[in-house]
Design a protein around this motif. Structure first.
Motif, PDB file in Angstrom:
ATOM      1  N   ALA A 126       3.836   2.489  -8.105  1.00  7.94           N
ATOM      2  CA  ALA A 126       3.003   3.586  -7.602  1.00  7.94           C
ATOM      3  C   ALA A 126       1.556   3.138  -7.467  1.00  7.94           C
ATOM      4  O   ALA A 126       0.904   3.390  -6.443  1.00  7.94           O
ATOM      5  N   THR A 127       1.058   2.462  -8.467  1.00  4.02           N
ATOM      6  CA  THR A 127      -0.318   1.968  -8.445  1.00  4.02           C
ATOM      7  C   THR A 127      -0.512   0.935  -7.342  1.00  4.02           C
ATOM      8  O   THR A 127      -1.517   0.961  -6.624  1.00  4.02           O
ATOM      9  N   GLU A 128       0.453   0.033  -7.189  1.00  5.20           N
ATOM     10  CA  GLU A 128       0.356  -0.993  -6.146  1.00  5.20           C
ATOM     11  C   GLU A 128       0.277  -0.359  -4.756  1.00  5.20           C
ATOM     12  O   GLU A 128      -0.511  -0.795  -3.908  1.00  5.20           O
ATOM     13  N   ASP A 129       1.101   0.671  -4.523  1.00  9.10           N
ATOM     14  CA  ASP A 129       1.080   1.329  -3.211  1.00  9.10           C
ATOM     15  C   ASP A 129      -0.243   2.050  -2.969  1.00  9.10           C
ATOM     16  O   ASP A 129      -0.791   2.004  -1.860  1.00  9.10           O
ATOM     17  N   LEU A 130      -0.771   2.718  -3.986  1.00  3.36           N
ATOM     18  CA  LEU A 130      -2.057   3.395  -3.816  1.00  3.36           C
ATOM     19  C   LEU A 130      -3.171   2.387  -3.560  1.00  3.36           C
ATOM     20  O   LEU A 130      -4.041   2.623  -2.712  1.00  3.36           O
ATOM     21  N   GLU A 131      -3.141   1.272  -4.274  1.00  2.00           N
ATOM     22  CA  GLU A 131      -4.148   0.238  -4.045  1.00  2.00           C
ATOM     23  C   GLU A 131      -4.046  -0.328  -2.635  1.00  2.00           C
ATOM     24  O   GLU A 131      -5.064  -0.577  -1.979  1.00  2.00           O
ATOM     25  N   ALA A 132      -2.828  -0.525  -2.149  1.00  3.34           N
ATOM     26  CA  ALA A 132      -2.644  -1.013  -0.776  1.00  3.34           C
ATOM     27  C   ALA A 132      -3.164   0.005   0.233  1.00  3.34           C
ATOM     28  O   ALA A 132      -3.803  -0.369   1.228  1.00  3.34           O
ATOM     29  N   ALA A 133      -2.908   1.288  -0.013  1.00  4.44           N
ATOM     30  CA  ALA A 133      -3.409   2.340   0.880  1.00  4.44           C
ATOM     31  C   ALA A 133      -4.934   2.353   0.886  1.00  4.44           C
ATOM     32  O   ALA A 133      -5.559   2.461   1.947  1.00  4.44           O
ATOM     33  N   LEU A 134      -5.531   2.234  -0.271  1.00  2.43           N
ATOM     34  CA  LEU A 134      -6.994   2.219  -0.352  1.00  2.43           C
ATOM     35  C   LEU A 134      -7.576   0.993   0.337  1.00  2.43           C
ATOM     36  O   LEU A 134      -8.611   1.077   1.000  1.00  2.43           O
ATOM     37  N   THR A 135      -6.923  -0.147   0.207  1.00  4.88           N
ATOM     38  CA  THR A 135      -7.384  -1.365   0.875  1.00  4.88           C
ATOM     39  C   THR A 135      -7.336  -1.189   2.391  1.00  4.88           C
ATOM     40  O   THR A 135      -8.274  -1.554   3.097  1.00  4.88           O
ATOM     41  N   LEU A 136      -6.253  -0.623   2.892  1.00  9.22           N
ATOM     42  CA  LEU A 136      -6.150  -0.379   4.339  1.00  9.22           C
ATOM     43  C   LEU A 136      -7.209   0.623   4.811  1.00  9.22           C
ATOM     44  O   LEU A 136      -7.720   0.520   5.925  1.00  9.22           O
ATOM     45  N   ALA A 137      -7.497   1.595   3.963  1.00  9.22           N
ATOM     46  CA  ALA A 137      -8.443   2.648   4.341  1.00  9.22           C
ATOM     47  C   ALA A 137      -9.896   2.207   4.219  1.00  9.22           C
ATOM     48  O   ALA A 137     -10.780   2.858   4.776  1.00  9.22           O
TER      49      ALA A 137
END
Length: 143
Positions: A118-129
């Motif tokens: 869950a944390t990895e996906d949120l971090e990836a989303a934030l990086t893309l954003a």
């Protein structure tokens, strides 16, 4: 069903599960929007699966997101993760669609007790954003 009919079917449900509909879940008529998505669970599943199979990211992203929203309420979260994995593997997803899919997959991981994923996906989303201020403000850190 012929290819043209499948595409039209997908577009109809992509519109019903658009990012605007997803945003409406947190608004005044959120329960009504959720009930509409729940009522269309089967159609969303069929439209999302067919769109991923034919490589139609414009339909796959919103229908997958709509279905994932339903699966968060009704389960199973593993089905949401599996479909998100397939949609995220598509080459021509828009960054905003990738972000929304990552955010929803993160929630599915969280519900299933997989905090690291869950944390990895949120971090990836934030990086893309990062650098996309219009998107960054819409990422919900529900965890």
């Amino acid at each position: 069903m012929c290819h043209e009919m499948e595409t039209l079917h997908g577009r109809l449900f992509a519109e019903q599960a658009s990012s605007e509909a997803h945003a409406a879940l947190h608004g005044r008529n959120g329960a009504q929007t959720l009930n509409t998505l729940i009522a269309q669970r089967h159609n969303l599943a069929v439209a999302a699966t067919r769109a991923v199979d034919r490589g139609d990211a414009a339909v796959a992203a919103p229908t997958t997101c709509g279905l994932m929203t339903v699966l968060h309420w009704q389960g199973p979260p593993a089905a949401a993760v599996s479909l998100a994995d397939r949609a995220l593997a598509m080459d021509d997803l828009r960054p905003t669609d990738q972000i929304q899919l990552l955010q929803l997959r993160s929630l599915s991981h969280h519900v299933a007790g997989r905090r690291r994923e869950a944390t990895e996906d949120l971090e990836a989303a934030l990086t893309l954003a990062d650098g996309q201020s219009d998107v960054l403000g819409r990422i919900q850190l529900d965890l």
